[in-house]
Design a protein around this motif. Structure first.
Motif, PDB file in Angstrom:
ATOM      1  N   LEU A 106      -3.242  23.454 -19.130  1.00 33.94           N
ATOM      2  CA  LEU A 106      -3.879  24.156 -17.950  1.00 33.94           C
ATOM      3  C   LEU A 106      -4.587  25.516 -18.537  1.00 33.94           C
ATOM      4  CD1 LEU A 106      -0.210  25.735 -16.173  1.00 33.94           C
ATOM      5  CD2 LEU A 106      -2.042  24.140 -15.613  1.00 33.94           C
ATOM      6  N   VAL A 107      -4.547  25.875 -19.631  1.00 35.64           N
ATOM      7  CA  VAL A 107      -6.015  26.490 -20.459  1.00 35.64           C
ATOM      8  C   VAL A 107      -7.127  25.701 -20.094  1.00 35.64           C
ATOM      9  CG1 VAL A 107      -7.120  27.948 -22.232  1.00 35.64           C
ATOM     10  CG2 VAL A 107      -4.642  28.256 -21.702  1.00 35.64           C
ATOM     11  N   TRP A 147      -8.161  25.239 -16.634  1.00 32.03           N
ATOM     12  CA  TRP A 147      -8.696  25.594 -16.374  1.00 32.03           C
ATOM     13  C   TRP A 147     -10.520  26.343 -16.981  1.00 32.03           C
ATOM     14  CZ3 TRP A 147     -10.587  30.719 -18.813  1.00 32.03           C
ATOM     15  CH2 TRP A 147     -10.280  31.467 -17.946  1.00 32.03           C
ATOM     16  N   ARG A 156     -13.702  26.072 -14.664  1.00 34.25           N
ATOM     17  CA  ARG A 156     -14.318  27.320 -15.225  1.00 34.25           C
ATOM     18  C   ARG A 156     -16.174  26.709 -15.367  1.00 34.25           C
ATOM     19  NH1 ARG A 156     -14.335  32.112 -18.955  1.00 34.25           N
ATOM     20  NH2 ARG A 156     -15.628  33.605 -17.778  1.00 34.25           N
TER      21      ARG A 156
END
Length: 74
Positions: A63-64, A67, A71
């Motif tokens: 998930l990081v 993300w 971004r």
């Protein structure tokens, strides 16, 4: 079965002792079998916990990464 669970609860209550003490030798084969079963259950629970934590950590990392990728794209 319910009888085994009750026996296991009683066993855990009496078997919890300071770690400095050695193993108490089992007096008969039924107790020896129960000790083996209890040890297998503890081992299996530990493996399940480790597997679950690994899954959670891997999911979090994924998930990081996603993300950060989103971004970066703006």
């Amino acid at each position: 079965c319910p009888d085994c669970r009750q026996y296991y609860k009683q066993y855990r209550r009496f078997s919890q002792r300071p770690s400095g003490m050695g193993q108490i030798p089992a007096e008969n084969t039924v107790e020896q079998e129960f000790c083996r079963l209890a040890e297998k259950m503890r081992h299996r629970r530990m493996l399940i916990a480790i597997g679950f934590l690994s899954y959670v950590c891997a999911s979090w990392c994924l998930l990081v990464m996603l993300w950060m990728r989103m971004r970066k794209r703006g």
